[in-house]
Enzyme design. Sequence first.
Site, PDB file in Angstrom:
ATOM      1  N   CYS B  78       0.849  -1.201   0.000  1.00 33.80           N
ATOM      2  CA  CYS B  78       0.000   0.000   0.000  1.00 33.80           C
ATOM      3  C   CYS B  78       0.882   1.246   0.000  1.00 33.80           C
ATOM      4  O   CYS B  78       1.706   1.437   0.908  1.00 33.80           O
ATOM      5  CB  CYS B  78      -0.921   0.032   1.221  1.00 33.80           C
ATOM      6  SG  CYS B  78      -1.843   1.582   1.353  1.00 33.80           S
ATOM      7  N   ILE B  79       0.713   2.087  -0.978  1.00 30.83           N
ATOM      8  CA  ILE B  79       1.614   3.239  -1.132  1.00 30.83           C
ATOM      9  C   ILE B  79       1.428   4.256  -0.006  1.00 30.83           C
ATOM     10  O   ILE B  79       2.406   4.801   0.512  1.00 30.83           O
ATOM     11  CB  ILE B  79       1.433   3.888  -2.524  1.00 30.83           C
ATOM     12  CG1 ILE B  79       2.503   4.953  -2.764  1.00 30.83           C
ATOM     13  CG2 ILE B  79       0.031   4.457  -2.713  1.00 30.83           C
ATOM     14  CD1 ILE B  79       2.626   5.360  -4.214  1.00 30.83           C
TER      15      ILE B  79
END
Lengths: 130, 130, 141, 141, 96, 96
Positions: B78-79
Amino acid sequence: MRYALLVQGGPYSSQASHSALRFARAVIERGHSLATVFFYHDGVYNAARLAAPPQDEPHLGDGWRLLHDEHGTELLVCIAAGLRRGLLDEREAARHGKEGHSLEAPFELTGLGQLVEAGFSHDRLITFSP
Amino acid sequence: MRYALLVQGGPYSSQASHSALRFARAVIERGHSLATVFFYHDGVYNAARLAAPPQDEPHLGDGWRLLHDEHGTELLVCIAAGLRRGLLDEREAARHGKEGHSLEAPFELTGLGQLVEAGFSHDRLITFSP
Amino acid sequence: MSGQEIREPEASESDSVVDNSTTTGDLLVILRHAPHGSSWLREGLDTALVAAAFGQQVTLLFAGEGVLALLTGQTAGPLGQKGTHGVIDMLAMYDIDTLMVDGRALKSRGLCTDDLMLPVTLVEGDGVVSLLHGHRLVLNF
Amino acid sequence: MSGQEIREPEASESDSVVDNSTTTGDLLVILRHAPHGSSWLREGLDTALVAAAFGQQVTLLFAGEGVLALLTGQTAGPLGQKGTHGVIDMLAMYDIDTLMVDGRALKSRGLCTDDLMLPVTLVEGDGVVSLLHGHRLVLNF
Amino acid sequence: MILHLLNRSPVTSRVIDDALAAMGPDDQMLLIEDGVLGGLPAQAVPFKNLAGRLFALREDLLSRGLLERCGEHVTIIDVRGFVALTEEADKTVSWY
Amino acid sequence: MILHLLNRSPVTSRVIDDALAAMGPDDQMLLIEDGVLGGLPAQAVPFKNLAGRLFALREDLLSRGLLERCGEHVTIIDVRGFVALTEEADKTVSWY
């Protein structure tokens, strides 16, 4: 008095780091010396040099660096806890044959003995855990 | 069946990552496809490229990479959770004006939409949390 | 701080006693987490070993899930995770021989001192209060 | 997903009802953590918003400490941490209007629906079981 | 059928209450990680309505020295059995 | 005097039992972070022996909307008061 803090929570995952930084500032406001912050367990992630939190949220790494710059607070990171979590300075990266580094001054990798030392050589040691 | 895993625990801090990797191997042994692993919350630290655990302990990062190399498992990070925790690939590092990077292929920074997508497009989604 | 990987179950000769006096020392390390589930137990034990190596007088208090650290028959994890039983075996070498166990924590899990790898001292009632007050520094893991 | 920093306390007009039917949908997100103490609540809410933006029908269940997410009068943290009350305000914009609250969790904290920012549906008894079975995917934060 | 995973000790965490309250009459529960402490006979009471539907992970019991100490209220399965349970279940929900 | 810090909600975590059992008759307790939920009147019972010795951190109550909802069983202090408590205490023990 000379205070030391033990920070064991990851930044942004638990409130521990925020609580510790807020307490650190209040210690100084009350005229004490905040001599040492020791990062252990997930607290070591506070030293991640590439952390890029959203601009509208507090930057914990910058907060710790400011404490060091303005008040000389030592920022000590447990080396054993750091290495397994990917926090290496240039020297450790070279020693492990890796390119690049993820931790830099004013954070310092150091042994767990420094935590014990901090506990006995300061007037107070306060722990902030997740 | 096509399986997806959601890993939310930091490596070496909780058993979640070990449990997930062990489960991943058993999924494949039983003839299924382990299509996707999504790393969220402290699970994103599994992607830290400089992790240097003691040699007599399992290297989780290598374990995930092996899954990708041998079975084509996507390793999605997840960025938003990654950036605030200091996990940047070369592109994000450049975008944030930082030198160096802390995450690299086969791990990929991706949006949270990929988790939702994984949840609905795979036959099973199993969560491992701290 | 490495240790043996596999430890066979064995009935430990129990000569534990209930502590009614006050144990004092430099550092009290409270261990409240189970082996394998998280790194807390390992990190607490490492802190105790380092303090002992620095010449501090260390007391360990196993409370809550921490009492499982002393259970006989522990092994490495399925991926080869070392666990902490090897460290427990080394405590005596570091002159850490004051092992206190919260009797309530043991009992609520249906365990007794015969289930433990080493002789310990049971702490009951206000014993924990005395321990905390009797040490210069307390670290809670 | 930013929101207002300070929200003044206000008595919310409560038109909540007890749910005896079965609510169904694509995704049930269970929120069991309090605001400010950890990132779990924020991350669960973000997941719900993204799923809704992708066109999935999303139900939120506030349980355990998660009921505090809805409390009136929340503010930013002392270092400027945003908190999650701004995200709660945005739920309707994302067409997330099925807000279920575990009645037991509310009651055990001495709270009632008048303490909450938004109208909610209370879940009692086996209501939680029906919710879990009525959604294709359940994510527990 | 929903498979519920519990990784917290029932002695120290109250999440078990939420997990049990969310279980339907056919749902199953698997104890993993620190949750396998629930396999001790002294911990059987909270699980009394789960006869035949309560499992504990063999590998996690073994590494903790709990394999030989398990009660009759749990069925011991290994990680392949864990995968098999997820195959049978419509979905899996993790409690932590 | 020992100052005990508690950062977990008394409703969901049992660590409060260990913390209370470790407190001597002059020890003090400060609720911080998720622990400030213990300031709600409905949570007063477990703290009944701590009259005058139970504190809650103002900043953490405020951000959670709990400041105006606090009961009489707690004394509200801000972070400077927190530092003052640590000055007076011989040592500080954190429960989490």
